[in-house]
Design an enzyme around this catalytic site. Structure first.
Site, PDB file in Angstrom:
ATOM      1  N   THR A 304      45.389  34.723  42.597  1.00  0.00           N
ATOM      2  CA  THR A 304      45.053  34.771  41.540  1.00  0.00           C
ATOM      3  C   THR A 304      44.915  33.332  40.447  1.00  0.00           C
ATOM      4  OG1 THR A 304      47.637  34.198  41.444  1.00  0.00           O
ATOM      5  CG2 THR A 304      47.234  36.122  41.410  1.00  0.00           C
ATOM      6  N   ASP A 305      44.699  33.677  39.246  1.00  0.00           N
ATOM      7  CA  ASP A 305      45.255  32.018  38.719  1.00  0.00           C
ATOM      8  C   ASP A 305      46.346  31.693  38.315  1.00  0.00           C
ATOM      9  OD1 ASP A 305      44.334  30.166  36.852  1.00  0.00           O
ATOM     10  OD2 ASP A 305      42.672  31.158  35.195  1.00  0.00           O
ATOM     11  N   TYR A 306      46.796  30.912  37.829  1.00  0.00           N
ATOM     12  CA  TYR A 306      47.923  29.528  38.042  1.00  0.00           C
ATOM     13  C   TYR A 306      48.987  30.842  37.219  1.00  0.00           C
ATOM     14  CZ  TYR A 306      49.900  25.252  37.327  1.00  0.00           C
ATOM     15  OH  TYR A 306      50.865  24.144  37.632  1.00  0.00           O
ATOM     16  N   ALA A 308      48.967  33.296  36.831  1.00  0.00           N
ATOM     17  CA  ALA A 308      49.246  34.808  36.711  1.00  0.00           C
ATOM     18  C   ALA A 308      50.205  36.420  36.610  1.00  0.00           C
ATOM     19  CB  ALA A 308      47.369  34.949  36.851  1.00  0.00           C
TER      20      ALA A 308
END
Ligand code: BGC
Length: 792
Positions: A304-306, A308
Site C-alpha cells: 500500500t502507499d504510506y 493508505a
C-alpha cells in the site's frame, strides 16, 4: 537460541540468461503488443516453492502477519506517522520489511537482528524511494522523460540501483507511471508526462534499468509500479484528492503503463491514495485482484502507499482501522506500509473468519518469493558490502552519465535571433542573475533519494565558471527570491500560512536585490537569468494554484528588460509553468527542469553550444492556469473551434474561451535545437493498411544548420470515426536521431493494426476499419498529415 536457517538450503545460482527468459508463461500484452515477462527467477521455481513451503510450515500466524508489515525508519518519511520501535519489531519478527533506513552502518545491523534474533531468521527487504538517483542525482523524472531517450531512462535507473544497493537498499518505490494533465499537481515532477505511449515506454525502460536481468544481483533492485491507479488525475491538481475517471479513459490512458510493467516483470505494485469512481484504490478488489492478478497475471506482491490502509477510514469507506485492514487485505493489498493495521488486527480478523488463512498464506508466499528472488535467503548480507559505497557511489563515471542525461533532457522552448548558444566570440561578460544561479540545493529537485544538497551539486554559476574560465567575466547577482513582496497591510493568503512559496520579503531588501542585479546587468553583454521554482514547490504535497514564476522574479525581469540587453532564461522547475510573460519578453528560454548533481555543467554545455538541446516536452505548457486541463490528445468535440477561420463570427458558438486562445503556449512534443531540421515530404507505402498488414511511413530529415544535433521525429495518428470518440492526435512512435551538420537521413516507421488498437465501445481491445490520418513532425503542433484507410 538464535538460528540462521537460510543460506543453507540453497546453493544454485538464481540467474539465467535473458535470452532464455521468455518463459512458457509469457503472454502478449493486450495493450502495447509487447512480449511479456522476463521471469528470470523461474528456473529455480521448484526449489523456491519447496523452500518456502517448508519455511511457511514452521511459521506461526503472528510471524506470517509480520511479513505483511512494512515500517519506516527515520532517515526520511512522507507521512505523519513513524513507529520508532521498528528496530525491535524487526528483531521480534513482527515486521518483514523496512524502508528509509539505509547505508551499511544502519542497514546491516538491522538485517543482522532480523537474521540472528528473530525466531526463524527471515531476512528483511530494505526499501527506499530511489526515484531519479540515489546520491548521483539524475534529472527530475519529468525532465528525464523530456529526453525522449529510453536509454537515458534505463541507464539512469541502472545507475540509481547500483548506487542504492551499495548502500543496502534492494527495493525502490519507482517508477511512478501516473499519467498527468494538471501542472498544479506537484507530483507531475515525478510523473512520465501526459502521453500514454511515451509513459509506457519510459516506465518499462526504468523497470529494466532498476531490475536488470537478475534481481538477485547485488547491483540490481526490485522496482515498484506506482500508484495503482488514477492518482495522476487528482481533481483540481490537489494532492490526495478524489479521482473520477470513465472506464474507457481509465483503460485507454491510465492502465497501459501498468500493464506493460507487469509484462516487463516488475517486482511489486503500490496502491494509490485516491478514491477512484467511489472506491479507494487501496481497498479495491477490482483493481488489486480482478485486474492485476486475475486478468494481468501479476506475480509479485502489492504494497500500500504510506498509511493508505488507515486512510480508508477518513475516505468514509471503513468504520475503523480494523475494518480498513479487512477491506484492504481482502482486496489484494499484501503489505501494509507504516499504518500498522495489519499488525494490530490481522490475527483477530483471522480468528473471526473475516480473513482466510489461505489468503494470508498467499500474500506471505508472494513476499517470501520476493525475498528469494532478491537472493536474500541465499545470502541475507549480499547487499551489505562495506567497500561498495566508496567504490560505486558518486563515481566520475556516474557523474558524467548524469551530466549527459541532463543535457539530453533540457528543452529549448524559445530561441529568437539565435540568442543561444551564447556567441562566445563576441561576448566578454555575462550577467548571471536569479535565485537559481548560485544555487546548489535546488539543482537536484525533489524526491532526490539520498542526494546531498549542500556540496555535491554543481550550480549553474560553478558550471559556467568552469567552462568559461577567464575568457568571460561573470557578473553575478541573486536579484530575486521565491518570496512575495510584502505590501503594507497585506492580508493575502501568501502571508503567514506556511513557508513554501509563501514567504514574504520586505521592500528595502527587494530594492537592494534589484539594484545589485541592474548593476551587474549594466556592465554585461548579455543577461542569463536562472529563474524558476524552489524544488519544494513541486513533489508530494506541493500543489499550487498559481503556476507563474513565484516571488519577486517578475519584478526583477521587468527591471532588467528596461536595459534593452539580450535576455536568456534558464528555467529550473518540476512542472509546466505559465511562461506567457517570459515568452513575450525573453529572447530565449531553456527549460533545465531540475538537472541533477552535474546540472550546472550540463546546462553550461548547452548554453555555450558544446551540445545542442534535444529535449521535447512530455507535457503541454498552458498559457494560463485557466486552460487546465490542457493536453494534446484531447477530443475534437461537436463544436471544434477553428482559430484560422477568417470569418470568426462563424466560430462564436464553438468550444473556446472568450479571453484566451485554445492553443497552449508550448505544445506536447515541442522543443527547439541549434541544428536546423528540415522535413521533406512524408511518404506512405500505400493509401491503405490491411488488418494483418504493415504501412510504412517515411520522411527525409535534413539538418540544414551549422550545429550537429539530435531530433526526435514524432509519429501520430488520428482515427477519424470510431465506436467511441477518438483523440485528435495520438503518439504512436518516435525516434531520437543524431544528425551531423548538413546530414540527411530517411526516418522510417512501420504501422500495424495493433498500433491503431484501443478499447472499443464494448471495451474489447482491437482496431476498427475506416479513415485515419497519419502525422509526422517535430512537435505535436508541427506535423504533416496524410490520410489512409484501415481495411479488413
Ligand atoms: C508516496 C509514495 C512513496 C511513499 C514512501 C508516499 O507518501 O505517495 O510515492 O513511495 O510515500 O515514501
Amino acid at each position: 537460541m538464535k538460528r540462521r536457517i537460510l543460506p543453507l538450503l540453497i546453493s544454485s545460482t538464481l540467474a539465467m540468461p535473458a535470452a532464455m527468459a521468455a518463459d512458457a508463461g509469457a503472454v502478449l500484452s493486450p495493450v502495447m503488443g509487447e512480449k511479456a515477462s522476463v521471469a528470470v527467477w523461474k528456473d529455480d521455481k521448484a526449489k523456491m516453492d519447496a523452500f518456502i513451503t517448508d519455511l511457511m510450515a514452521k511459521m506461526t500466524l503472528d510471524e506470517k502477519i509480520g511479513q505483511l508489515d512494512l515500517q519506516s525508519g527515520i532517515m526520511a518519511n512522507t507521512g505523519s506517522l513513524v513507529n520508532y520501535e521498528y528496530e525491535d519489531w524487526v528483531a521480534e519478527g513482527k515486521v518483514g520489511s523496512i524502508f528509509n533506513n539505509f547505508t551499511y552502518e544502519r542497514a546491516y545491523p538491522l538485517q543482522k537482528r532480523a537474521v540472528e534474533e528473530s525466531r526463524l531468521g527471515i531476512p528483511i527487504i530494505i526499501g527506499h524511494d530511489i526515484i531519479h538517483g540515489h546520491k548521483t542525482i539524475f534529472p527530475q523524472s519529468l525532465g528525464e522523460v523530456a529526453s525522449w531517450d529510453l536509454e537515458v531512462a534505463r541507464l539512469g535507473a541502472e545507475i540509481a540501483a547500483k548506487e542504492a544497493t551499495a548502500d543496502g537498499i534492494m527495493w525502490t518505490f519507482a517508477p511512478m507511471a501516473d499519467l498527468v494533465r494538471d501542472p498544479r499537481w506537484g507530483r507531475v515532477s515525478e510523473a512520465p508526462g501526459e502521453d500514454v505511449y511515451l509513459a509506457t515506454k519510459m516506465s518499462v525502460a526504468r523497470v529494466q534499468g532498476f531490475q536488470g536481468d537478475d534481481l538477485a544481483s547485488p547491483t540490481t533492485m526490485a522496482a515498484t509500479a506506482k500508484h495503482f491507479v488514477g492518482y495522476g488525475l487528482s481533481q483540481g491538481g490537489r494532492d490526495y484528492h478524489s479521482t473520477d475517471i470513465s472506464e474507457h479513459e481509465l483503460w485507454t490512458q491510465q492502465m497501459p503503463p501498468f500493464k506493460a510493467m507487469v509484462d516487463a516483470g516488475v517486482a511489486t505494485f503500490m496502491t494509490s491514495f485516491n478514491d477512484l469512481n467511489g472506491i479507494p484504490a487501496s481497498g479495491s478488489k477490482y483493481l488489486l485482484t480482478d485486474v492485476l492478478r486475475d486478468q494481468w497475471g501479476f506475480e509479485g506482491f502489492v504494497v500500500t502507499d504510506y498509511t493508505a490502509v488507515n486512510e480508508l477510514v477518513p475516505h468514509g469507506y471503513a468504520r475503523d482501522d480494523k475494518h480498513a485492514a479487512e477491506i484492504a487485505f481482502n482486496a489484494g493489498a499484501d503489505m501494509d506500509m507504516v499504518g500498522k493495521s495489519y499488525m494490530d488486527y490481522m490475527a483477530e480478523l483471522v480468528e473471526e473468519g473475516k480473513v482466510s488463512m489461505e489468503k494470508i498464506d498467499h500474500s506471505v508466499r508472494l513476499i517470501l518469493e520476493m525475498k528469494w528472488r532478491l537472493g536474500l535467503f541465499e545470502d541475507p548480507y549480499r547487499y551489505f558490502d562495506k567497500e561498495r559505497a566508496d567504490r560505486d557511489i558518486l563515481t566520475a563515471e556516474n557523474l558524467e552519465l548524469a551530466r549527459d542525461a541532463a543535457r539530453k533532457s533540457a528543452v529549448l522552448l524559445k530561441n529568437d535571433n539565435a540568442a543561444l548558444p551564447l556567441a562566445l566570440d563576441d561576448i566578454n561578460s555575462i550577467a548571471l542573475i536569479g535565485p537559481l544561479a548560485d544555487n546548489k540545493k535546488d539543482m537536484i529537485g525533489n524526491w532526490a533519494g539520498a542526494g546531498d544538497r549542500r556540496k555535491q551539486p554543481v550550480s549553474l554559476k560553478e558550471g559556467l565558471e568552469a567552462r568559461l574560465g577567464d575568457n568571460v567575466t561573470i557578473n553575478y547577482a541573486q536579484g530575486a527570491t521565491y518570496a512575495h513582496l510584502h505590501a503594507e497591510g497585506d492580508t493575502s493568503p501568501h502571508v503567514g500560512i506556511r513557508s513554501v512559496g509563501r514567504d514574504v520579503i520586505g521592500k528595502p531588501a527587494h530594492a537592494k536585490m534589484i539594484k545589485e542585479a541592474v548593476k551587474a546587468a549594466k556592465k554585461s553583454d548579455v543577461i542569463v537569468l536562472a529563474i524558476g521554482e524552489e524544488q519544494r514547490m513541486s513533489g508530494e504535497a506541493a500543489s499550487r494554484v498559481e503556476i507563474t514564476l513565484p516571488g519577486t522574479q517578475r519584478e526583477l525581469m521587468e527591471e532588467l528588460k528596461k536595459l534593452g540587453k539580450p535576455m536568456v532564461g534558464v528555467l529550473f522547475s518540476g512542472r509546466p509553468n505559465d511562461l506567457s510573460w517570459e515568452h513575450q519578453n525573453l529572447d530565449a528560454i531553456l527549460h533545465a527542469w531540475y538537472p541533477g548533481t552535474s546540472g550546472g555543467h550540463a546546462i553550461s554545455d548547452l548554453l555555450v553550444g558544446d551540445f545542442s538541446p534535444s529535449g521535447k516536452l512530455p507535457m503541454t505548457f498552458p498559457r494560463s492556469v485557466g486552460q487546465i486541463p490542457l493536453y494534446y490528445n484531447m477530443k475534437n468535440t461537436g463544436r471544434p473551434y477553428n482559430a484560422e477561420n477568417p470569418n470568426q463570427r462563424q466560430e462564436h458558438y464553438k468550444s473556446r474561451y472568450d479571453d484566451s486562445p485554445n492553443s497552449p503556449l508550448y505544445a506536447f512534443g515541442h522543443g527547439l535545437s541549434y541544428a536546423d531540421f528540415q522535413y521533406g515530404e512524408v511518404k506512405l507505402s500505400s493509401d491503405h493498411l490491411k488488418m494483418d498488414g504493415e504501412l510504412t511511413v517515411s520522411v527525409d530529415v535534413t539538418n540544414a544548420g551549422k550545429h550537429a544535433g539530435e531530433e526526435v521525429v514524432q509519429l501520430y495518428t488520428r482515427q477519424m470515426v470510431g465506436s467511441v470518440t477518438r483523440p485528435v492526435q495520438e503518439l504512436k512512435g518516435f525516434q531520437k536521431v543524431n544528425f551531423a551538420a548538413g546530414e540527411t537521413k530517411t526516418i522510417t516507421f512501420t504501422l500495424t493494426a495493433e498500433d491503431l488498437s484501443f478499447y472499443r465501445a464494448d471495451m474489447s481491445w482491437g482496431a476498427e476499419a475506416g479513415d485515419f490520418q497519419v502525422m509526422v513532425g517535430t512537435a505535436s503542433d508541427n506535423v504533416q498529415r496524410l490520410p489512409f484507410k484501415l481495411v479488413d
